[in-house]
Design an enzyme around this catalytic site. Structure first.
Site: not given
Ligand code: AMP
Length: 176
Positions: A61, A98
């Site tokens: 994305r 996770e």
């Molecule tokens: P993180 O590594 O936990 O910061 O997760 C980031 C990636 O997971 C991003 O590139 C998002 O595309 C996806 N992601 C995580 N949580 C969400 C959410 N609540 N809504 C949409 N995309 C999410």
């Protein structure tokens, strides 16, 4: 157009892809030509004077707005991808999620010491993905790294993973 209007255009999908997650669907924001233009202008205004030479987008994305922003800034675009997608010499970073581990890769010759880099992704949740991208890009010895997300889920405190001197900017903020 206000930030509130753009925030309201993001669709919240409860319990997707698993129970407990409030999924932020950015397709509803992008499908409006006016919203897309405003978002694009906001991003450009925030980074126009930073001397950015490369925008790095994280699969997948980060590939929506990343190239558009690079064009506006007069910068190049570099993809960070999942394993097996990049055809030339790569360097990689593995990080813990996770459930299990994940790896991201970048072409080894995509950036060098003259580059001022803006890493862009759609959403900051726990911050694990972006921290891996940040560590990966640091290995290439670039001059400076800025970080940008369209959305920040503030309660998850993802920005706390990064050193204080790293400038992290997010356009739309939600509690979760
Ligand atoms: P993180 O590594 O936990 O910061 O997760 C980031 C990636 O997971 C991003 O590139 C998002 O595309 C996806 N992601 C995580 N949580 C969400 C959410 N609540 N809504 C949409 N995309 C999410």
């Amino acid at each position: 157009m206000s930030i509130e209007t753009l925030s309201a255009a993001v669709r919240n999908i409860p319990d997707f892809p698993i129970p407990g997650i409030q999924f932020k669907d950015i397709t509803t924001l992008f499908q409006s030509s006016e919203h897309l233009k405003d978002l694009s202008e906001i991003l450009f205004e925030r980074y126009r004077d930073r001397g950015i030479t490369k925008v790095v987008g994280i699969e997948s994305r980060g590939f929506f707005m990343g190239p558009a922003l690079a064009i506006q800034l007069g910068a190049g675009f570099v993809p960070v991808r999942k394993p097996g997608k990049l055809p030339f010499d790569i360097i990689e970073e593995t990080y813990t999620k996770e459930y299990g581990e994940d790896t991201i890769q970048i072409h080894a010759d995509a950036l060098d010491k003259n580059d001022v880099v803006l890493i862009h992704d759609d959403l900051l949740a726990t911050g694990g993905t972006m921290l891996a991208a940040y560590n990966l890009i640091r290995k290439l010895g670039v001059q400076k790294i800025y970080i940008n997300f369209l959305i920040e889920l503030e309660e998850l405190q993802g920005r706390s993973l990064f050193p204080e001197e790293v400038e992290i900017d997010t356009v739309l903020k939600y509690s979760i």
